[in-house]
Design a protein around this motif. Sequence first.
Motif, PDB file in Angstrom:
ATOM      1  N   UNK A 192       0.823  -1.201   0.000  1.00  0.00           N
ATOM      2  CA  UNK A 192       0.000   0.000   0.000  1.00  0.00           C
ATOM      3  C   UNK A 192       0.863   1.259   0.000  1.00  0.00           C
ATOM      4  N   UNK A 193       0.563   2.179  -0.902  1.00  0.00           N
ATOM      5  CA  UNK A 193       1.286   3.439  -0.978  1.00  0.00           C
ATOM      6  C   UNK A 193       1.025   4.274   0.264  1.00  0.00           C
ATOM      7  N   UNK A 194       2.068   4.882   0.800  1.00  0.00           N
ATOM      8  CA  UNK A 194       1.922   5.727   1.981  1.00  0.00           C
ATOM      9  C   UNK A 194       1.474   7.112   1.532  1.00  0.00           C
ATOM     10  N   UNK A 195       0.176   7.239   1.285  1.00  0.00           N
ATOM     11  CA  UNK A 195      -0.371   8.486   0.754  1.00  0.00           C
ATOM     12  C   UNK A 195      -0.193   9.646   1.719  1.00  0.00           C
ATOM     13  N   UNK A 196      -0.323   9.378   3.011  1.00  0.00           N
ATOM     14  CA  UNK A 196      -0.247  10.445   4.006  1.00  0.00           C
ATOM     15  C   UNK A 196       1.121  11.112   4.011  1.00  0.00           C
ATOM     16  N   UNK A 197       2.178  10.301   3.966  1.00  0.00           N
ATOM     17  CA  UNK A 197       3.526  10.859   3.978  1.00  0.00           C
ATOM     18  C   UNK A 197       3.830  11.578   2.667  1.00  0.00           C
ATOM     19  N   UNK A 198       3.353  11.038   1.553  1.00  0.00           N
ATOM     20  CA  UNK A 198       3.549  11.720   0.275  1.00  0.00           C
ATOM     21  C   UNK A 198       2.838  13.067   0.261  1.00  0.00           C
ATOM     22  N   UNK A 199       1.649  13.116   0.855  1.00  0.00           N
ATOM     23  CA  UNK A 199       0.933  14.392   0.950  1.00  0.00           C
ATOM     24  C   UNK A 199       1.701  15.376   1.828  1.00  0.00           C
ATOM     25  N   UNK A 200       2.236  14.884   2.948  1.00  0.00           N
ATOM     26  CA  UNK A 200       3.022  15.744   3.839  1.00  0.00           C
ATOM     27  C   UNK A 200       4.258  16.291   3.118  1.00  0.00           C
ATOM     28  N   UNK A 201       4.926  15.432   2.353  1.00  0.00           N
ATOM     29  CA  UNK A 201       6.098  15.862   1.592  1.00  0.00           C
ATOM     30  C   UNK A 201       5.708  16.925   0.571  1.00  0.00           C
ATOM     31  N   UNK A 202       4.609  16.706  -0.129  1.00  0.00           N
ATOM     32  CA  UNK A 202       4.128  17.673  -1.121  1.00  0.00           C
ATOM     33  C   UNK A 202       3.854  19.029  -0.475  1.00  0.00           C
ATOM     34  N   UNK A 203       3.120  19.025   0.641  1.00  0.00           N
ATOM     35  CA  UNK A 203       2.752  20.286   1.280  1.00  0.00           C
ATOM     36  C   UNK A 203       3.987  21.023   1.791  1.00  0.00           C
ATOM     37  N   UNK A 204       4.945  20.285   2.340  1.00  0.00           N
ATOM     38  CA  UNK A 204       6.159  20.927   2.859  1.00  0.00           C
ATOM     39  C   UNK A 204       6.948  21.588   1.728  1.00  0.00           C
ATOM     40  N   UNK A 205       7.097  20.886   0.606  1.00  0.00           N
ATOM     41  CA  UNK A 205       7.839  21.441  -0.535  1.00  0.00           C
ATOM     42  C   UNK A 205       7.056  22.577  -1.188  1.00  0.00           C
ATOM     43  N   UNK A 206       5.746  22.376  -1.325  1.00  0.00           N
ATOM     44  CA  UNK A 206       4.891  23.347  -2.010  1.00  0.00           C
ATOM     45  C   UNK A 206       4.776  24.658  -1.236  1.00  0.00           C
ATOM     46  N   UNK A 207       4.721  24.565   0.093  1.00  0.00           N
ATOM     47  CA  UNK A 207       4.453  25.754   0.903  1.00  0.00           C
ATOM     48  C   UNK A 207       5.704  26.402   1.492  1.00  0.00           C
ATOM     49  N   UNK A 208       6.733  25.627   1.755  1.00  0.00           N
ATOM     50  CA  UNK A 208       7.870  26.142   2.510  1.00  0.00           C
ATOM     51  C   UNK A 208       9.170  26.011   1.714  1.00  0.00           C
ATOM     52  N   UNK A 209       9.699  27.138   1.275  1.00  0.00           N
ATOM     53  CA  UNK A 209      10.931  27.125   0.480  1.00  0.00           C
ATOM     54  C   UNK A 209      12.118  26.624   1.292  1.00  0.00           C
ATOM     55  N   UNK A 210      12.070  26.849   2.613  1.00  0.00           N
ATOM     56  CA  UNK A 210      13.181  26.415   3.465  1.00  0.00           C
ATOM     57  C   UNK A 210      13.305  24.894   3.506  1.00  0.00           C
ATOM     58  N   UNK A 211      12.177  24.196   3.305  1.00  0.00           N
ATOM     59  CA  UNK A 211      12.203  22.740   3.366  1.00  0.00           C
ATOM     60  C   UNK A 211      12.965  22.146   2.183  1.00  0.00           C
ATOM     61  N   UNK A 212      12.993  22.878   1.066  1.00  0.00           N
ATOM     62  CA  UNK A 212      13.726  22.401  -0.117  1.00  0.00           C
ATOM     63  C   UNK A 212      15.209  22.247   0.213  1.00  0.00           C
ATOM     64  N   UNK A 213      15.735  23.162   1.047  1.00  0.00           N
ATOM     65  CA  UNK A 213      17.132  23.074   1.461  1.00  0.00           C
ATOM     66  C   UNK A 213      17.388  21.791   2.238  1.00  0.00           C
ATOM     67  N   UNK A 214      16.404  21.396   3.052  1.00  0.00           N
ATOM     68  CA  UNK A 214      16.515  20.152   3.820  1.00  0.00           C
ATOM     69  C   UNK A 214      16.677  18.964   2.878  1.00  0.00           C
ATOM     70  N   UNK A 215      15.934  18.963   1.785  1.00  0.00           N
ATOM     71  CA  UNK A 215      15.995  17.854   0.830  1.00  0.00           C
ATOM     72  C   UNK A 215      17.338  17.802   0.103  1.00  0.00           C
ATOM     73  N   UNK A 216      17.981  18.952  -0.052  1.00  0.00           N
ATOM     74  CA  UNK A 216      19.228  19.014  -0.817  1.00  0.00           C
ATOM     75  C   UNK A 216      20.456  18.695   0.029  1.00  0.00           C
ATOM     76  N   UNK A 217      20.261  18.493   1.333  1.00  0.00           N
ATOM     77  CA  UNK A 217      21.380  18.216   2.228  1.00  0.00           C
ATOM     78  C   UNK A 217      21.302  16.784   2.727  1.00  0.00           C
ATOM     79  N   UNK A 218      22.456  16.235   3.126  1.00  0.00           N
ATOM     80  CA  UNK A 218      22.485  14.889   3.709  1.00  0.00           C
ATOM     81  C   UNK A 218      22.432  15.005   5.213  1.00  0.00           C
TER      82      UNK A 218
END
Length: 407
Positions: free
Chosen positions: A110-136
């Motif tokens: 089963x696809x984890x729809x809830x987490x994918x939605x959370x990821x979408x909203x964080x990237x879509x709404x918060x530019x600072x979160x994109x930096x989190x994705x680009x770092x290890x």
Amino acid sequence: MINSIFEAILQVLSDVSSRGQHGYDAVVLLALLVNYRKYESVNPYIVKLSIVDDEPTLDGMGMVVHSALAEYNRQYKDKEEENQGGFFSTLTSMVGSMFIADADEKLSVQTNEAILLALYEAVHLNRNFITVLAQSHPEMDIAATPPTPTPTTPTTPLGTTPPSLDNLMVEFVVTHMMKDFPMDLYLRCVQIIHKLLCYQKKCRIRLHYTWRELWSALINLLKFLLSNETSLLAKHNIFHLALLIVNLFNMFITYGDTFLPTSNSYDELYYEVVRMHQVFDNLYCMVLRVSTNAGQWKEPASKVTHALVNIRAIVNHFNPKIESYAAVNHISQLSEEQVLEVVRSNYDTLTLKLQDGLDQFERYSEQPKEAAFFKDLVRSISLNVRKNVSLNTLSQDVLLKEFSTIS
């Protein structure tokens, strides 16, 4: 919505101990609260999420999302290995594939729809979160550590994101050509590639990427559309997708010198177009046939016809030169390097038409186009959460005691 629990959720995500116990539930809850009646009224959670800039909190959210998706990938991989293991399993799969359509051969994870939605909203709404994705992050338990130090600041504005996205898009293109064709996802996939190219052109970023893999994947996708024209046209407008693919090649042809890593890459682009000219020839014959007959696909097919003008000019210009070179040198089968030599020595006599708007794209807007999709998704997630939540596992008295200190 009167009593906000946003700050309490952030505290859970920023604290290592509480994140380990309740981080997943906190992220899912935040995703649901952000989507609560957001199309009917002002949702304060949207505004609050968009301005979060606390690094430990954003890191915490990134770790929760990473952990959940890594677990999903692990389950999928285990299921895949389970289905492929052993002689009898392989034999059963082979026999089954004779009778079962490829659309039915899906692994039951089963696809984890809830987490994918959370990821979408964080990237879509918060530019600072994109930096989190680009770092290890060391806490994410990444298997391999780079042998040399990795710079903390990205070498390009998007860090390592474009090559990763290109790889993901190529993988999707080559693995989803199936009977139950996911047209909507293919359109999004090609549009993502186009936006990345537009960004590279605008910023003059030369990615050292194996572009041939992308060109090969796109040409094979065109072959698939041609081979399944009748069945696909019964359900989809394949000409719109074909137009997007052709215009990707036009983008490379027109602006490739601004973002391809080397001049050799540009030569290789022409080599691939000439080498696979039969696919483009067949596409032209198909769209010409459809566009010259009355019917619902006349106009979209006609657009593809016009878009192919430069690709056909390249094929018609270089093919006679290659044949002449082979005849003069008495070579029955030219090597790649010999073809590239012909290409390099005949650019000056090639005439192409300037095509406008190749570097323009429609900006993403959630509303109104995607509103129905997100409403259905949130409804599905809510039902799933209600079904699976276990109140017995929550130490409510402990949580209330911890959160009572929040001002």
